[in-house]
Design a protein around this motif. Sequence first.
Motif, short mmCIF file in Angstrom:
data_model
loop_
_atom_site.label_atom_id
_atom_site.label_comp_id
_atom_site.label_asym_id
_atom_site.label_seq_id
_atom_site.Cartn_x
_atom_site.Cartn_y
_atom_site.Cartn_z
N ARG A 89 0.83 -1.21 0.00
CA ARG A 89 0.00 0.00 0.00
C ARG A 89 0.86 1.26 0.00
N ASN A 90 0.43 2.27 -0.76
CA ASN A 90 1.07 3.58 -0.69
C ASN A 90 0.06 4.65 -0.29
N CYS A 91 -1.04 4.23 0.27
CA CYS A 91 -2.09 5.17 0.65
C CYS A 91 -1.77 5.83 1.99
N ALA A 92 -2.43 6.94 2.23
CA ALA A 92 -2.35 7.62 3.52
C ALA A 92 -3.75 8.15 3.83
N GLU A 93 -4.09 8.11 5.09
CA GLU A 93 -5.40 8.58 5.53
C GLU A 93 -5.23 9.34 6.83
N ARG A 94 -6.24 10.10 7.17
CA ARG A 94 -6.23 10.77 8.46
C ARG A 94 -7.58 10.61 9.14
N PHE A 95 -7.52 10.50 10.45
CA PHE A 95 -8.72 10.36 11.27
C PHE A 95 -8.96 11.69 11.96
N ASP A 96 -10.15 12.25 11.74
CA ASP A 96 -10.54 13.51 12.36
C ASP A 96 -11.10 13.19 13.74
N ILE A 97 -10.42 13.63 14.77
CA ILE A 97 -10.81 13.31 16.14
C ILE A 97 -12.16 13.94 16.49
N GLU A 98 -12.44 15.14 15.96
CA GLU A 98 -13.70 15.82 16.26
C GLU A 98 -14.91 15.14 15.64
N THR A 99 -14.79 14.76 14.35
CA THR A 99 -15.94 14.15 13.65
C THR A 99 -15.91 12.63 13.72
N ARG A 100 -14.81 12.07 14.21
CA ARG A 100 -14.62 10.62 14.28
C ARG A 100 -14.82 9.95 12.92
N SER A 101 -14.17 10.53 11.93
CA SER A 101 -14.27 9.98 10.58
C SER A 101 -12.90 9.99 9.90
N TRP A 102 -12.75 9.04 8.94
CA TRP A 102 -11.51 8.91 8.16
C TRP A 102 -11.68 9.61 6.83
N GLU A 103 -10.57 10.16 6.33
CA GLU A 103 -10.55 10.69 4.96
C GLU A 103 -9.18 10.41 4.35
N LYS A 104 -9.19 10.21 3.04
CA LYS A 104 -7.93 9.94 2.34
C LYS A 104 -7.16 11.23 2.15
N VAL A 105 -5.83 11.11 2.18
CA VAL A 105 -4.95 12.21 1.81
C VAL A 105 -4.11 11.72 0.64
N ALA A 106 -3.24 12.54 0.12
CA ALA A 106 -2.43 12.18 -1.05
C ALA A 106 -1.70 10.86 -0.83
N LYS A 107 -1.58 10.08 -1.90
CA LYS A 107 -0.82 8.82 -1.83
C LYS A 107 0.66 9.11 -1.74
N MET A 108 1.37 8.25 -1.01
CA MET A 108 2.82 8.37 -0.93
C MET A 108 3.41 8.05 -2.31
N ASN A 109 4.65 8.44 -2.52
CA ASN A 109 5.31 8.20 -3.80
C ASN A 109 5.63 6.74 -4.03
N VAL A 110 5.82 5.98 -2.96
CA VAL A 110 6.18 4.57 -3.08
C VAL A 110 5.36 3.72 -2.11
#
Length: 140
Positions: free
Chosen positions: A13-34
Amino acid sequence: KNSFVYASGGKGRNCAERFDIETRSWEKVAKMNVVRYQHSSCALGDQIYIFCGMRDSSEAQDKDFYFPTIERLEVGKTRAFWEEVNLEDSPTVFLISPAVAPLNKNEILILGGRSPDNLDILSSDQGYCSDAVIYDKRDG
């Protein structure tokens, strides 16, 4: 102000995600280069840094399965992307799964990790490095 926890990579996997502590939800961010796994990461200001790690063995040749690199993401940008910082000229080989921690607004401590020369040693500390290096973002 939002507070996030970032997660990145994993085997295949080269994905990255972030978890918003306030809304308790995940969202994707830019993929890593490798694609990388067994890496380490930390935040420094508005940037997320990913250190070293391994690539899938199907993509690697010989000892070319570990990354002596850092990737950096500017989290405040609307169209953020990962920028690779090459560390091959460093006096210390950066390893697999080092411990990393921010020291101040410009420096990150990189400590230990598995040596790519000793990956077959699983049950002792012989495969681990005791070196400590300070990465300064002003240099890279």
